[in-house]
Design a protein around this motif. Structure first.
Motif, PDB file in Angstrom:
ATOM      1  N   ALA A  71     -30.867  52.202  41.840  1.00  0.00           N
ATOM      2  CA  ALA A  71     -31.411  53.559  41.804  1.00  0.00           C
ATOM      3  C   ALA A  71     -31.792  53.958  40.379  1.00  0.00           C
ATOM      4  N   ALA A  72     -31.379  53.167  39.377  1.00  0.00           N
ATOM      5  CA  ALA A  72     -31.710  53.479  37.982  1.00  0.00           C
ATOM      6  C   ALA A  72     -32.369  52.264  37.318  1.00  0.00           C
ATOM      7  N   PRO A  73     -33.612  51.940  37.763  1.00  0.00           N
ATOM      8  CA  PRO A  73     -34.258  50.728  37.228  1.00  0.00           C
ATOM      9  C   PRO A  73     -34.492  50.779  35.715  1.00  0.00           C
ATOM     10  N   ASP A  74     -34.650  51.999  35.163  1.00  0.00           N
ATOM     11  CA  ASP A  74     -34.869  52.090  33.705  1.00  0.00           C
ATOM     12  C   ASP A  74     -33.683  51.528  32.942  1.00  0.00           C
ATOM     13  N   GLU A  75     -32.493  51.793  33.481  1.00  0.00           N
ATOM     14  CA  GLU A  75     -31.285  51.311  32.819  1.00  0.00           C
ATOM     15  C   GLU A  75     -31.250  49.768  32.869  1.00  0.00           C
ATOM     16  N   ILE A  76     -31.646  49.204  33.997  1.00  0.00           N
ATOM     17  CA  ILE A  76     -31.723  47.739  34.117  1.00  0.00           C
ATOM     18  C   ILE A  76     -32.711  47.181  33.095  1.00  0.00           C
ATOM     19  N   ASP A  77     -33.861  47.829  32.979  1.00  0.00           N
ATOM     20  CA  ASP A  77     -34.881  47.340  32.038  1.00  0.00           C
ATOM     21  C   ASP A  77     -34.370  47.395  30.596  1.00  0.00           C
ATOM     22  N   ARG A  78     -33.602  48.426  30.286  1.00  0.00           N
ATOM     23  CA  ARG A  78     -33.042  48.509  28.921  1.00  0.00           C
ATOM     24  C   ARG A  78     -32.041  47.387  28.674  1.00  0.00           C
ATOM     25  N   ILE A  79     -31.236  47.083  29.680  1.00  0.00           N
ATOM     26  CA  ILE A  79     -30.258  45.999  29.540  1.00  0.00           C
ATOM     27  C   ILE A  79     -30.978  44.672  29.276  1.00  0.00           C
ATOM     28  N   LEU A  80     -32.067  44.448  30.005  1.00  0.00           N
ATOM     29  CA  LEU A  80     -32.801  43.173  29.831  1.00  0.00           C
ATOM     30  C   LEU A  80     -33.489  43.111  28.460  1.00  0.00           C
ATOM     31  N   THR A  81     -34.018  44.233  28.012  1.00  0.00           N
ATOM     32  CA  THR A  81     -34.695  44.243  26.710  1.00  0.00           C
ATOM     33  C   THR A  81     -33.696  43.967  25.588  1.00  0.00           C
ATOM     34  N   ARG A  82     -32.554  44.611  25.702  1.00  0.00           N
ATOM     35  CA  ARG A  82     -31.496  44.405  24.705  1.00  0.00           C
ATOM     36  C   ARG A  82     -30.989  42.945  24.764  1.00  0.00           C
ATOM     37  N   GLY A  83     -30.865  42.417  25.953  1.00  0.00           N
ATOM     38  CA  GLY A  83     -30.420  41.026  26.101  1.00  0.00           C
ATOM     39  C   GLY A  83     -31.400  40.070  25.428  1.00  0.00           C
ATOM     40  N   ALA A  84     -32.701  40.335  25.618  1.00  0.00           N
ATOM     41  CA  ALA A  84     -33.720  39.449  25.028  1.00  0.00           C
ATOM     42  C   ALA A  84     -33.633  39.474  23.502  1.00  0.00           C
ATOM     43  N   GLU A  85     -33.365  40.652  22.972  1.00  0.00           N
ATOM     44  CA  GLU A  85     -33.252  40.762  21.506  1.00  0.00           C
ATOM     45  C   GLU A  85     -32.082  39.909  20.999  1.00  0.00           C
ATOM     46  N   ARG A  86     -30.949  40.008  21.695  1.00  0.00           N
ATOM     47  CA  ARG A  86     -29.782  39.203  21.289  1.00  0.00           C
ATOM     48  C   ARG A  86     -30.053  37.714  21.488  1.00  0.00           C
ATOM     49  N   ALA A  87     -30.738  37.385  22.587  1.00  0.00           N
ATOM     50  CA  ALA A  87     -31.020  35.971  22.864  1.00  0.00           C
ATOM     51  C   ALA A  87     -31.896  35.361  21.777  1.00  0.00           C
ATOM     52  N   ARG A  88     -32.907  36.122  21.352  1.00  0.00           N
ATOM     53  CA  ARG A  88     -33.864  35.558  20.385  1.00  0.00           C
ATOM     54  C   ARG A  88     -33.225  35.271  19.032  1.00  0.00           C
ATOM     55  N   ALA A  89     -32.131  35.962  18.741  1.00  0.00           N
ATOM     56  CA  ALA A  89     -31.408  35.648  17.498  1.00  0.00           C
ATOM     57  C   ALA A  89     -30.866  34.214  17.551  1.00  0.00           C
TER      58      ALA A  89
END
Ligand code: AMP
Ligand code: TRP
Length: 343
Positions: free
Chosen positions: A304-322
């Motif tokens: 019901a809160a897809p924006d929150e999911i999208d933020r989690i994935l964006t933040r995850g990608a940032e950590r992954a790219r490090a």
């Protein structure tokens, strides 16, 4: 034994190509949570959207399924603070290393993959090139993190052997000791959950019959009905494992019970040996509903809160790219590609 030169790191992925099944949960996600919580590993879990499009995906469905898979991970106990949670297309180094591995892997190796043969079938001329190269991208997913351990279900064993072959060939050709030889982690009572309608077939999200699988979004009534109607034989349950020989459907239900209840199949049979399915099936249905209903409820809340999911994935990608950007750059250096300089 894994090489002490490499940080203990877990990577695994699931395709957002349809809803999650009980097979995905018991064979993969539940194990991901265990490895996250046991400590001693960095854990990276991925929705492999680039793999999903090796066969046709409706764009709107792909978006929805990716978010739903992310919700499934979190609802099952993956903590986006403890683990890195990503979708593959947001971390470009996967595809970039995948290209290098396309040039390391041999056509013959790919042609021997059973998943390729199953999925391409008789019409391989018409399969996508991506489907053929799928295992090279999978090797890149893992090795772009220098991951040391990969929890998966039984069906992925051959792909993980190929991942080791690719790492070994790269290390050999370039005379380096750069990529680790990853350990598969195929453990637990349910590394291969079978169809509820046919004990010789894997439970799969692509099975045409919905009665063959339990979906993580099924409600209590649907779960109970599918278990009640599951194929079985007329014999009572044995009290020892060897009594399950030649009884694939019985074995499957016992394994599912064991995995849901964090027991071994031996322990389950010690308790239920001698009972008829008429008695065992309701026990299994109650257990499945007790374990799965909270997960599907939490998934619905998160969806019901897809924006929150999208933020989690964006933040995850940032950590992954490090992690992935330096490993890709080092790979390019080994291969001899001229790096950019400061202007
Ligand atoms: P997939 O849905 O094919 O992307 O699979 C994701 C993960 O779930 C992989 O680790 C698979 O091995 C695992 N998996 C899928 N189906 C099953 C099953 N029926 N039993 C056990 N593990 C499974
Ligand atoms: N091939 C896996 C499957 O179909 C999904 C996958 C892609 C994967 N990349 C991975 C699993 C890397 C483990 C590690 O189930």
């Amino acid at each position: 034994m894994s090489d002490p030169k490499f940080t203990p790191r877990v990577f695994s992925g699931i395709q957002p190509s349809g809803g999650l099944t009980l097979g995905n949960y018991l064979g993969a996600i539940k194990r991901f949570v265990d490895m996250q919580d046991q400590g001693g590993f960095e854990t990276v879990y991925c929705m492999v959207d680039l793999h999903a499009i090796t066969v046709w995906q409706d764009p709107a469905d792909l978006t929805k399924n990716t978010r739903e898979l992310c919700a499934g991970f979190i609802a099952s106990g993956i903590d986006p603070e403890k683990s890195i949670l990503i979708n593959q297309s947001q971390v470009p180094e996967h595809a970039q290393l995948g290209w290098v591995f396309n040039c390391v892997a041999r056509m013959g190796w790919m042609g021997r993959m059973t998943q390729w043969k199953d999925k391409a079938g008789k019409n391989s001329e018409n399969a996508s090139l991506g489907l053929f190269g799928y295992p090279a991208l999978m090797a890149a997913d893992i090795l772009v993190y220098h991951a040391t351990h990969v929890p998966v279900g039984e069906d992925q064993k051959q792909h993980l052997e190929l991942t080791r072959d690719i790492a070994a060939k790269f290390n050999h050709d370039y005379k380096v000791d750069f990529f680790p030889l990853t350990e598969p982690v195929i453990e637990g009572a349910a590394t291969r959950v079978m169809s509820l309608r046919d004990g010789s077939k894997k439970m799969s999200k692509s099975d045409p019959s919905d009665m063959a699988r339990i979906n993580m979004t099924d409600d209590a009534d649907a779960i109970a009905k599918k278990i009640r109607k599951a194929k079985t034989d007329p014999e009572a349950l044995p009290s020892e494992i060897k009594g399950l020989e030649g009884r694939p459907e019985a074995r499957n239900l016992v394994n599912i019970y064991a995995a849901l209840n964090d027991q071994s199949a031996e322990e389950v049979l010690r308790d239920v040996g001698g009972r008829q399915f008429g008695e065992f099936k309701p026990m299994l249905a109650d257990l499945a509903v007790a374990k799965l209903a909270p997960i599907s409820g939490e998934m619905a809340r998160l969806m019901a809160a897809p924006d929150e999911i999208d933020r989690i994935l964006t933040r995850g990608a940032e950590r992954a790219r490090a992690i992935t950007a330096p490993i890709l750059r080092k790979t390019y250096d080994i291969v001899g590609m001229v790096p950019p300089v400061a202007l």
